[in-house]
Design an enzyme around this catalytic site. Sequence first.
Site, PDB file in Angstrom:
ATOM      1  N   SER A  68     -57.881  29.231  42.775  1.00  0.00           N
ATOM      2  CA  SER A  68     -59.113  28.807  41.493  1.00  0.00           C
ATOM      3  C   SER A  68     -60.418  28.309  42.768  1.00  0.00           C
ATOM      4  O   SER A  68     -60.903  28.294  43.861  1.00  0.00           O
ATOM      5  CB  SER A  68     -59.289  27.464  40.437  1.00  0.00           C
ATOM      6  N   GLN A  69     -62.040  29.473  41.642  1.00  0.00           N
ATOM      7  CA  GLN A  69     -62.812  29.301  42.124  1.00  0.00           C
ATOM      8  C   GLN A  69     -63.587  27.216  42.319  1.00  0.00           C
ATOM      9  O   GLN A  69     -63.316  26.891  41.502  1.00  0.00           O
ATOM     10  CB  GLN A  69     -64.144  29.700  40.924  1.00  0.00           C
TER      11      GLN A  69
END
Length: 212
Positions: free
Chosen positions: A60-61
């Site tokens: 995930s970012q």
Amino acid sequence: MTSQRTRDRLINRLREQGIANERVLEVMRQTPRHIFIDEALSHRAYEDTALPIGFNQTISQPFIVARMTETLLADGPLGKVLEVGTGSGYQTSILAPLVSELFSVERIRPLQEKARERLKLLGLKNVHLKHTDGGMGWAVKAPFDGILAACAPEEVPEELKQQLAIGGRLIIPVGGSDNQELNLVIRLSEDEFSTEVLECVKFVPLLSGTVR
Ligand code: SAH
């Protein structure tokens, strides 16, 4: 490329973008994101972007990890928490130091095994991993004070809502591949839930079944 200065730059950027929980920022500052991705990509580990981790999945970012963690913790400290979609284990390693006990499920066995090694390396002892289809939650460990999903179903699964404690918070992306929204569901009472839509996001889909 993986130096503390590079990491600090990412934290400053998250702060500028509105992440305000200092405990979340501090855990993210101390967590080596480069160990969660392949060496070939590790020079990009402190960019604020999702990156491939194999099996068509992504780590995930950082901004989204920070935002979801902060939102989950917004009402005070959490005891038992469930994460759906361990993936690389990065979000797991950010959440674990901030809650009492973290249960994390992943449907792709090889990803789960790699994540387990990384969490061990970091010495995180309050995490329990399970290879299962997390759309059904982890019923025997319920109720949870918080649930965080890192993969998007078309609709919020009823099982996850039912595994929330009263007052518990569920943060989950909902929708198809190009129109997802991050939802915050709060269990107000035995059968009352509130839902708030936070922002548009892009997550991999929540899929059923498991991969060995
Ligand atoms: N936060 C993770 C993101 C992983 S991507 C990280 O930072 O690395 C989302 C993960 O959800 C993928 O690994 C995918 O396999 C997993 N997933 C998708 N559907 C699932 C399901 N039904 N049960 C458990 N895990 C699921």
